[in-house]
Each structure stands twice: as structure tokens, then as C-alpha cells.
Design a protein around this motif. Sequence first.
Motif, PDB file in Angstrom:
ATOM      1  N   ILE A   1      53.301  81.916   5.498  1.00  0.00           N
ATOM      2  CA  ILE A   1      53.783  81.281   4.276  1.00  0.00           C
ATOM      3  C   ILE A   1      52.918  80.073   3.926  1.00  0.00           C
ATOM      4  O   ILE A   1      52.691  79.195   4.760  1.00  0.00           O
ATOM      5  CB  ILE A   1      55.248  80.845   4.430  1.00  0.00           C
ATOM      6  CG1 ILE A   1      56.120  82.037   4.822  1.00  0.00           C
ATOM      7  CG2 ILE A   1      55.762  80.216   3.136  1.00  0.00           C
ATOM      8  CD1 ILE A   1      57.462  81.647   5.384  1.00  0.00           C
ATOM      9  N   ALA A   2      52.444  80.042   2.685  1.00  0.00           N
ATOM     10  CA  ALA A   2      51.712  78.888   2.166  1.00  0.00           C
ATOM     11  C   ALA A   2      52.721  77.911   1.584  1.00  0.00           C
ATOM     12  O   ALA A   2      53.422  78.233   0.619  1.00  0.00           O
ATOM     13  CB  ALA A   2      50.727  79.338   1.091  1.00  0.00           C
ATOM     14  N   PRO A   3      52.862  76.708   2.154  1.00  0.00           N
ATOM     15  CA  PRO A   3      53.916  75.784   1.721  1.00  0.00           C
ATOM     16  C   PRO A   3      53.728  75.298   0.291  1.00  0.00           C
ATOM     17  O   PRO A   3      52.629  75.310  -0.259  1.00  0.00           O
ATOM     18  CB  PRO A   3      53.780  74.616   2.703  1.00  0.00           C
ATOM     19  CG  PRO A   3      52.969  75.124   3.836  1.00  0.00           C
ATOM     20  CD  PRO A   3      52.072  76.167   3.265  1.00  0.00           C
TER      21      PRO A   3
ATOM     22  N   PRO B   1      60.931  71.211   8.891  1.00  0.00           N
ATOM     23  CA  PRO B   1      60.224  70.273   8.019  1.00  0.00           C
ATOM     24  C   PRO B   1      60.868  70.275   6.646  1.00  0.00           C
ATOM     25  O   PRO B   1      61.540  71.231   6.259  1.00  0.00           O
ATOM     26  CB  PRO B   1      58.803  70.843   7.975  1.00  0.00           C
ATOM     27  CG  PRO B   1      58.949  72.290   8.299  1.00  0.00           C
ATOM     28  CD  PRO B   1      60.123  72.390   9.240  1.00  0.00           C
ATOM     29  N   LEU B   2      60.656  69.216   5.876  1.00  0.00           N
ATOM     30  CA  LEU B   2      61.317  69.080   4.583  1.00  0.00           C
ATOM     31  C   LEU B   2      61.020  70.246   3.651  1.00  0.00           C
ATOM     32  O   LEU B   2      61.908  70.746   2.961  1.00  0.00           O
ATOM     33  CB  LEU B   2      60.895  67.767   3.912  1.00  0.00           C
ATOM     34  CG  LEU B   2      61.498  67.500   2.537  1.00  0.00           C
ATOM     35  CD1 LEU B   2      63.026  67.467   2.594  1.00  0.00           C
ATOM     36  CD2 LEU B   2      60.957  66.188   1.988  1.00  0.00           C
TER      37      LEU B   2
ATOM     38  N   GLY C   1      52.506  76.947  11.333  1.00  0.00           N
ATOM     39  CA  GLY C   1      53.070  77.148  12.660  1.00  0.00           C
ATOM     40  C   GLY C   1      54.436  76.531  12.875  1.00  0.00           C
ATOM     41  O   GLY C   1      54.985  76.630  13.973  1.00  0.00           O
ATOM     42  N   LYS C   2      55.011  75.917  11.847  1.00  0.00           N
ATOM     43  CA  LYS C   2      56.294  75.231  11.994  1.00  0.00           C
ATOM     44  C   LYS C   2      57.310  75.764  10.984  1.00  0.00           C
ATOM     45  O   LYS C   2      56.956  76.428  10.019  1.00  0.00           O
ATOM     46  CB  LYS C   2      56.118  73.719  11.810  1.00  0.00           C
ATOM     47  CG  LYS C   2      55.234  73.052  12.847  1.00  0.00           C
ATOM     48  CD  LYS C   2      55.142  71.554  12.605  1.00  0.00           C
ATOM     49  CE  LYS C   2      54.260  70.867  13.636  1.00  0.00           C
ATOM     50  NZ  LYS C   2      54.164  69.411  13.376  1.00  0.00           N
ATOM     51  N   GLY C   3      58.571  75.412  11.214  1.00  0.00           N
ATOM     52  CA  GLY C   3      59.621  75.875  10.324  1.00  0.00           C
ATOM     53  C   GLY C   3      59.650  77.391  10.292  1.00  0.00           C
ATOM     54  O   GLY C   3      59.593  78.051  11.334  1.00  0.00           O
ATOM     55  N   PHE C   4      59.700  77.960   9.105  1.00  0.00           N
ATOM     56  CA  PHE C   4      59.815  79.415   8.996  1.00  0.00           C
ATOM     57  C   PHE C   4      58.491  80.138   9.217  1.00  0.00           C
ATOM     58  O   PHE C   4      58.439  81.366   9.101  1.00  0.00           O
ATOM     59  CB  PHE C   4      60.455  79.790   7.665  1.00  0.00           C
ATOM     60  CG  PHE C   4      61.931  79.499   7.634  1.00  0.00           C
ATOM     61  CD1 PHE C   4      62.841  80.364   8.226  1.00  0.00           C
ATOM     62  CD2 PHE C   4      62.412  78.341   7.046  1.00  0.00           C
ATOM     63  CE1 PHE C   4      64.197  80.095   8.227  1.00  0.00           C
ATOM     64  CE2 PHE C   4      63.773  78.055   7.035  1.00  0.00           C
ATOM     65  CZ  PHE C   4      64.674  78.935   7.637  1.00  0.00           C
TER      66      PHE C   4
ATOM     67  N   PRO D   1      57.094  81.448  15.160  1.00  0.00           N
ATOM     68  CA  PRO D   1      57.578  82.726  15.726  1.00  0.00           C
ATOM     69  C   PRO D   1      58.979  82.639  16.317  1.00  0.00           C
ATOM     70  O   PRO D   1      59.748  83.609  16.234  1.00  0.00           O
ATOM     71  CB  PRO D   1      56.540  83.056  16.805  1.00  0.00           C
ATOM     72  CG  PRO D   1      55.315  82.333  16.377  1.00  0.00           C
ATOM     73  CD  PRO D   1      55.777  81.072  15.706  1.00  0.00           C
ATOM     74  N   ASP D   2      59.333  81.510  16.919  1.00  0.00           N
ATOM     75  CA  ASP D   2      60.678  81.356  17.492  1.00  0.00           C
ATOM     76  C   ASP D   2      61.746  81.421  16.409  1.00  0.00           C
ATOM     77  O   ASP D   2      62.837  81.967  16.629  1.00  0.00           O
ATOM     78  CB  ASP D   2      60.797  80.026  18.245  1.00  0.00           C
ATOM     79  CG  ASP D   2      59.927  79.967  19.484  1.00  0.00           C
ATOM     80  OD1 ASP D   2      59.564  81.039  20.010  1.00  0.00           O
ATOM     81  OD2 ASP D   2      59.600  78.849  19.921  1.00  0.00           O
ATOM     82  N   ILE D   3      61.453  80.848  15.251  1.00  0.00           N
ATOM     83  CA  ILE D   3      62.391  80.880  14.127  1.00  0.00           C
ATOM     84  C   ILE D   3      62.457  82.283  13.526  1.00  0.00           C
ATOM     85  O   ILE D   3      63.535  82.791  13.197  1.00  0.00           O
ATOM     86  CB  ILE D   3      61.976  79.864  13.049  1.00  0.00           C
ATOM     87  CG1 ILE D   3      62.004  78.434  13.606  1.00  0.00           C
ATOM     88  CG2 ILE D   3      62.852  79.980  11.808  1.00  0.00           C
ATOM     89  CD1 ILE D   3      63.370  77.955  14.044  1.00  0.00           C
TER      90      ILE D   3
END
Length: 397
Positions: A221-223, A252-253, A259-262, A265-267
Motif C-alpha cells: 500500500i502506498a500511503p 500509524p496515523l 512495513g508498518k500498519g496494514f 505481515p503480522d497485521i
Amino acid sequence: MTSSSVNTDPDAPLTVSGFVAEGYEKVAQAFAAAIAKTTRGGAALAIQVGGETVADLWGGYADHATGRLWQRETSTVVFSCSKGLVAVLAAQLVAEGRLDLDARVASYWPEFAQGGKADVTVRHLLSHRAGLPYPVRDLSKQDIVDWYPVVEELAAQAPLWETGRNWAYHALTYGWLVGEVLRRVSGKSVGTMLQERLAGPMGAEAWFGVPADRRAGVANIAPSTELTAEALDSDPNDLEIARCLTLGGAFPLGLVEPGKGFNDPDIQTADIPGAGAIATARGLASIWSSTVIETANTLPLDPSVIADMTAVQSSGASYFEPERLDTARWATGFMVDAPARPFLSSASFGHDGAGGQLAFADSEAKIGFGFVTNEMQGPDDGRAIDILEALRSITSK
């Protein structure tokens, strides 16, 4: 199909692949225009009419950084389109007589009565009226992956307002609130219910908790460049809204970072039914088609349940935005047509998702629709709306 899964020339124009039925060429043109506006990612579109596929299109990047192109089997996080899938599962239990929307939540989940919530109903949860849009205590990533710490926290918490007196969009907590009721009623996780009741029997690609062997096919995903901490001011409402999205630090907001939020991989492999469903456009279109017409040997939802659950419950002035009247409209779990969030018609019900996602059914036109993208754009994103307008020009004839 594209000839290669990797684009080695970032300046080369991206092509649209797939199929569109005769008479739906305007939809293909609108999708091609959407791809032209999607420079940091890709997208896919699927539409079923009368149980038959009339569009199955994809294009752009599954991962812009590596040049990986979007393929027919590419899936992506669909954010709040997840809520619509949860509502469909709730509707099935209602039709089976196992779930009463106007019963107190505590009749299924006794611990929920804590903090003055004894009179909160299941319908309140589904229509964003429970008063629990964020947790008071900061939650961690491990808390949300584990499920139980979140539901225990929400069960113990006092609501922000008196039962039924107000509403505010429960951006993430909706999933644990409604999901725990469904788990108490069915004895199964929401992810298991989705597979056993919808996705599995239909062969639809949609999961709460993507299987490990399918995670490599999930788009990166591109934020959004607009939703950042710097965009907030000191307005207490803004800070509360931020907490609805971060849960105090678990995300994250902007919901995603590299690599974070959605994107973590854990999420992606966890059961997060408020915003964490991973699906293809084709999978969403099939599931939504199945709610209004027999699709892949599944029977549609009970029309009386649809009628009840698509009556508007929450719109206009809300707890966080008391002056704003031009909002989307929420029924019982479903979003429905509104000037601020148009669907195909007044007979449409479904849900949109952060960054441009849209999935819904239309009970009159017998349509199932899924548009997904991995490029999160700002509030002026009109990609899905333009595709809807093209589809409306065809179906309204």
C-alpha cells in the motif's frame, strides 16, 4: 494479461488488462482513466450483473518500489470495506433467528454491560452509536493481533455519550465490537465465518487474516501524503479522531507506512474485521452479488433483513463534527446512498474504504461491485465515483 510481472521501465505507460462485456465499454474507459491517476500503485475492478461477470479489470503496480505489476490474482487490504463483509455475516445470523439486532449486547456478551453500557444494543454497535470509537488505554500491535485484549478493554470502558444519543464513526473498534458479538453467537471467529459462509463456498478471494501462502500476492500500500501528524492541529476533536485511527499507538496515523500498519505481515495475517480484510475486486464483487441474487450456488440475503438493515440510522451532525451535515449515511452495518458518498442508486448498500476502495450490492439492478486500489489518495479522490457514473449511465437506460 500483461507480458511480465515486473515493469523495468518506470516511465513506460501502464496497460489495463482483463475483460469487459459488450455494452460496458464506458466502465472500461473510466477504469483506464483511474489507472492513469494511480501513479504510485494499481487498482482492480470487478462487476457482476444478474450473477454474471461483466467487468474484470486490473492495472498499475502491486508494488511501485519493486516494479511488481498488478496481476489478476493480486489482492489488497480493503480497509473499511471490511465492515460491509461483517454486516453481511450479521445479516445471515439475523435471518437464521440467531441474532436480534435490537437485543442488548450484554445478552450475548455479558461482560459488555460494564461502564454503564447495559442498554447498548447490537444495532447501536453496527450503526456507530455505541460510544466506543477508540480505547482509552493505549493499545499495542500485539494487543490487536491477539484479539482478546481489545475486546476486554472495550467491554470495561464507559461510552463517550449516553446510549443512543449520538454517533461517531467507529473506524477500527467496530470490528472488535461487532466481531465479538458474532463470535459469541456463532462460536467462531469472524475470519472463520467469512470463509465458511461466504468466501469458501463461492471460491471468492477474501479473508480476515490472509493465509500465509497467499500473502506474497498482497499489494503493497502506498500511503496517503495528506493524513499525517503534521496535518493535525490542537483541536481536541482532531486528536480524538487521530486516536480512533491509531488506537493509541497500535497503528500509524495514516494507517500504513512502509512495513508498518496494514503493510505489516503480522497485521495482514490477523483477524481485524474493522478494516483488515484482504480481497480481490473479483472476490468482493462475487460476495456482494450473492447478497441480492443467487451467485456461485449461494442464496441471497432475506429481503426483509436487507430492508431493515438498510434503513438509515446515523448521518449528519456527529459527536466529533457537530456542525457538519453533509456526511455519509450509515444504516445497520451498511453504508447507503448519500450525496457525500454516492452509490449506484437508493437500492445500493455496501461500504467504502480508506484510500478509494468501494464494494456494494444493488438490490434492484442485481449488481455486485468491487473496486480496490493500493494507492491511498486524499479526499478529492474521484476514481470510484467516476466508474460509478459510467456504470450508472449504462444501467439507467
